[in-house]
Design a protein around this motif. Structure first.
Motif, short mmCIF file in Angstrom:
data_model
loop_
_atom_site.label_atom_id
_atom_site.label_comp_id
_atom_site.label_asym_id
_atom_site.label_seq_id
_atom_site.Cartn_x
_atom_site.Cartn_y
_atom_site.Cartn_z
N SER A 248 0.84 -1.20 0.00
CA SER A 248 0.00 0.00 0.00
C SER A 248 0.87 1.25 0.00
CB SER A 248 -0.90 0.02 1.24
OG SER A 248 -1.80 -1.07 1.20
N ALA A 249 0.32 2.33 -0.59
CA ALA A 249 1.10 3.55 -0.75
C ALA A 249 1.56 4.10 0.60
CB ALA A 249 0.27 4.60 -1.48
N CYS A 250 0.71 3.96 1.64
CA CYS A 250 1.04 4.54 2.93
C CYS A 250 2.19 3.82 3.62
CB CYS A 250 -0.19 4.55 3.83
SG CYS A 250 -1.08 2.98 3.88
N VAL A 251 2.56 2.63 3.12
CA VAL A 251 3.66 1.88 3.72
C VAL A 251 4.93 2.00 2.88
CG1 VAL A 251 4.40 -0.41 4.50
CG2 VAL A 251 2.01 0.25 4.70
N ALA A 252 4.76 2.14 1.57
CA ALA A 252 5.91 2.13 0.66
C ALA A 252 6.82 3.34 0.92
CB ALA A 252 5.42 2.18 -0.79
N ASP A 253 8.12 3.13 0.78
CA ASP A 253 9.05 4.24 1.01
C ASP A 253 8.91 5.31 -0.07
OD1 ASP A 253 10.08 2.68 -0.98
OD2 ASP A 253 11.88 2.08 0.11
N SER A 254 8.36 4.91 -1.23
CA SER A 254 8.20 5.88 -2.32
C SER A 254 6.88 6.65 -2.18
CB SER A 254 8.19 5.14 -3.66
OG SER A 254 7.11 4.23 -3.68
N ASP A 255 6.04 6.28 -1.20
CA ASP A 255 4.71 6.86 -1.04
C ASP A 255 3.83 6.60 -2.27
OD1 ASP A 255 2.93 8.11 0.72
OD2 ASP A 255 3.06 9.99 -0.39
N ARG A 256 4.20 5.57 -3.03
CA ARG A 256 3.37 5.18 -4.16
C ARG A 256 2.95 3.74 -3.95
NH1 ARG A 256 6.48 6.97 -9.53
NH2 ARG A 256 7.89 5.50 -8.55
N ALA A 257 1.75 3.42 -4.43
CA ALA A 257 1.29 2.05 -4.29
C ALA A 257 2.16 1.11 -5.12
CB ALA A 257 -0.16 1.95 -4.75
N SER A 258 2.16 -0.16 -4.76
CA SER A 258 2.94 -1.16 -5.46
C SER A 258 2.66 -1.15 -6.96
CB SER A 258 2.60 -2.55 -4.90
OG SER A 258 2.79 -3.53 -5.89
N HIS A 259 3.71 -1.02 -7.77
CA HIS A 259 3.52 -1.03 -9.22
C HIS A 259 3.08 -2.42 -9.70
CE1 HIS A 259 7.52 -2.78 -8.94
NE2 HIS A 259 7.46 -3.11 -10.20
N VAL A 260 3.35 -3.43 -8.88
CA VAL A 260 2.92 -4.79 -9.24
C VAL A 260 1.40 -4.89 -9.12
CG1 VAL A 260 3.06 -7.23 -8.62
CG2 VAL A 260 5.12 -5.79 -8.53
N LEU A 261 0.86 -4.45 -7.98
CA LEU A 261 -0.59 -4.48 -7.80
C LEU A 261 -1.27 -3.61 -8.84
CD1 LEU A 261 -0.70 -4.33 -3.89
CD2 LEU A 261 -1.12 -6.32 -5.35
N ALA A 262 -0.68 -2.44 -9.13
CA ALA A 262 -1.27 -1.56 -10.14
C ALA A 262 -1.31 -2.25 -11.50
CB ALA A 262 -0.47 -0.26 -10.21
N ALA A 263 -0.22 -2.95 -11.86
CA ALA A 263 -0.14 -3.56 -13.20
C ALA A 263 -1.13 -4.71 -13.38
CB ALA A 263 1.30 -4.07 -13.45
N ILE A 264 -1.47 -5.41 -12.30
CA ILE A 264 -2.42 -6.52 -12.44
C ILE A 264 -3.85 -6.07 -12.17
CG2 ILE A 264 -0.69 -8.27 -11.85
CD1 ILE A 264 -2.03 -8.52 -9.10
N GLY A 265 -4.06 -4.76 -11.97
CA GLY A 265 -5.41 -4.26 -11.69
C GLY A 265 -5.89 -4.65 -10.30
N GLY A 266 -4.94 -4.84 -9.37
CA GLY A 266 -5.29 -5.26 -8.02
C GLY A 266 -5.68 -4.09 -7.14
N PHE A 267 -6.17 -4.43 -5.95
CA PHE A 267 -6.56 -3.43 -4.96
C PHE A 267 -5.33 -3.11 -4.12
CE2 PHE A 267 -8.63 -1.63 -1.30
CZ PHE A 267 -9.74 -0.99 -1.83
N THR A 268 -4.95 -1.82 -4.05
CA THR A 268 -3.67 -1.48 -3.41
C THR A 268 -3.81 -1.11 -1.93
OG1 THR A 268 -3.70 0.89 -3.91
CG2 THR A 268 -2.85 -0.59 -5.62
N GLY A 269 -5.03 -0.75 -1.50
CA GLY A 269 -5.22 -0.37 -0.09
C GLY A 269 -5.27 -1.60 0.80
#
Lengths: 355, 89
Positions: free
Chosen positions: A298-319
């Motif tokens: 999730s974006a709130c955990v990632a050091d980049s403050d962005r959601a996982s690009h893996v979850l984004a690429a598979i159309g997954g839920f990032t929260g």
């Protein structure tokens, strides 16, 4: 690092402190430690991949980004490069520095790479695909055999895969971080299979590319692999079943959970799921307070403050995302206690959401 | 496009925008599918671009795309249509 690995590191720090490139006797002693560890790592990787890899085919880099850069630069014949959309950012960054025209391949909703066709690429032998044997976030395995059979050259990121699932083709270059099997954080192995048509792009004393070798770290990495490799295979069959148990239990006990990845064609020890209506950050913190260390995309955990690009690429839920990786000694009881705790944490966090 | 309810969650982070969307769906189900069929969620949390479409797939709603906020303000308007098709668990 575990006790025996830390002890090997300490001993090598005392005895192999000198630069192995030096000709004096301390330098030669360091070189001996490095050569021995390199041969041991080669033997371990050969056993884990079922291929013949000699000591001179193993190289070292201090991190995955540089390992990816140098591995890409070493491919002979000026190939073009492609990588899937769900490779690690370190690998994408490293390979694209070597090959600015890096082409990104799409994945399906399970995270399986959509295999490129001959028509898209021309001669597959002029292309290197940089690809994880299995995705480290969601666990989905890739069909390396089919890609290799189609003629593509492969730069395989074997992180989390080596020793757990088959990662080998006879002519690929493998990357794997030694921290995967309990080694130090600062050593990434580049293992070059015989038919890979690859040559180290920089001088590499004892296999350490581009600078002075960290001999104690390589020694610790070799000790860790010797200790871990025999465990991995028996562990993996057990863990595969435990992840099934974990998924079934979570699905039964907690409503509104989205699982990412493939339920069957996957790494044995990783489960990725997103729990709707809670934040990933609060999940990680509340589970940590109860003794469970989990990761989150999730974006709130990632050091980049962005959601996982893996979850984004598979159309997954990032929260509300959880990446659960089983410890070696995990049992059915561990799984059941974890699920009880997760149920309690989620109920607490969802209270007040008004759903 | 006839948006019958705008939910303004600009300035609020995940999971709030999705919780509000789920609440709207719960209200719509309770009210007998009569009102608020198409809702717009205004959000500026970057995670919303992934999570609102993913939520729709999971919960049997239809994600109809994005629009600029009608007040000309910041953020993105995510358009969601609730339908009577089967709810997935």
């Amino acid at each position: 690092m575990a006790g025996a690995v830390a002890a090997a590191y300490t001993r090598a720090s005392e005895l192999a402190w000198a630069d192995p490139a030096r000709l004096h006797h301390h330098g030669r002693q360091s070189a001996l430690f490095l050569d021995t560890a390199r041969a041991s790592l080669a033997a371990g990787i050969a056993a884990a991949t079922g291929s013949s890899i000699g000591a001179e085919q193993v190289f070292f880099a201090p991190n995955m980004r540089l390992a990816s850069l140098w591995a890409a630069q070493g491919f002979l014949g000026a190939p073009r490069f492609a990588a899937s959309a769900i490779e690690t950012l370190a690998l994408i960054d490293g390979v694209s520095e070597a090959a600015p025209t890096l082409q990104i391949l799409p994945v399906d909703e399970r995270g399986a790479v959509i295999h490129p066709q001959r028509d898209d690429f021309g001669d597959p032998d002029s292309v290197v695909l940089a690809i994880q044997a299995a995705n480290v976030e969601i666990g989905t395995r890739q069909d390396l055999k089919a890609l290799s059979a189609a003629g593509f050259r492969l730069l395989v990121d074997a992180s989390q895969s080596l020793g757990r699932i088959p990662v080998s083709t006879d002519r690929s270059v493998l990357l794997v971080a030694t921290s995967d099997w309990g080694g130090p954080a600062g050593v990434v192995v580049i293992a070059v299979q015989a038919a890979a048509r690859w040559s180290c792009p920089l001088p590499a004393v004892g296999g350490w590319i581009g600078g002075r070798a960290d001999v104690p770290a390589v020694v610790a990495a070799a000790t860790a692999l010797e200790l871990t490799l025999p465990e991995l295979q028996t562990q993996s069959a057990r863990q595969f079943a435990l992840i099934d148990r974990l998924r079934v239990s979570i699905r039964a006990a907690i409503p509104d959970v989205a699982f990412a990845g493939d339920e069957q064609d996957r790494l044995p020890h990783i489960l990725n799921c997103s729990i709707l209506y809670v934040s990933g950050e609060s999940l990680v913190i509340e589970l940590d307070r109860r003794g469970y260390l989990v990761a989150s995309g999730s974006a709130c955990v990632a050091d980049s403050d962005r959601a996982s690009h893996v979850l984004a690429a598979i159309g997954g839920f990032t929260g509300g995302n959880l990446r659960i990786s089983l410890p070696p000694d995990c049992s059915e009881d561990t799984i059941d206690s974890f699920v009880d705790t997760l149920v309690e944490v989620v109920a607490q966090l969802r209270q007040g959401a008004g759903l | 496009m006839n948006v019958s309810l705008w939910i303004d969650e600009r300035g609020r982070r995940c999971p709030i925008p999705v919780i509000s969307l789920a609440r709207a769906q719960t209200m719509w189900l309770r009210d007998g599918f009569s009102t608020q069929e198409v809702v717009g969620v205004l959000a500026d949390d970057p995670a919303a671009q992934y999570d609102i479409p993913a939520w729709c797939r999971l919960k049997g709603a239809e994600f109809q795309g994005t629009v600029a906020p009608p007040d000309g303000g910041p953020g993105t308007g995510y358009i969601v249509r609730f339908s009577t098709s089967r709810q997935e668990d």
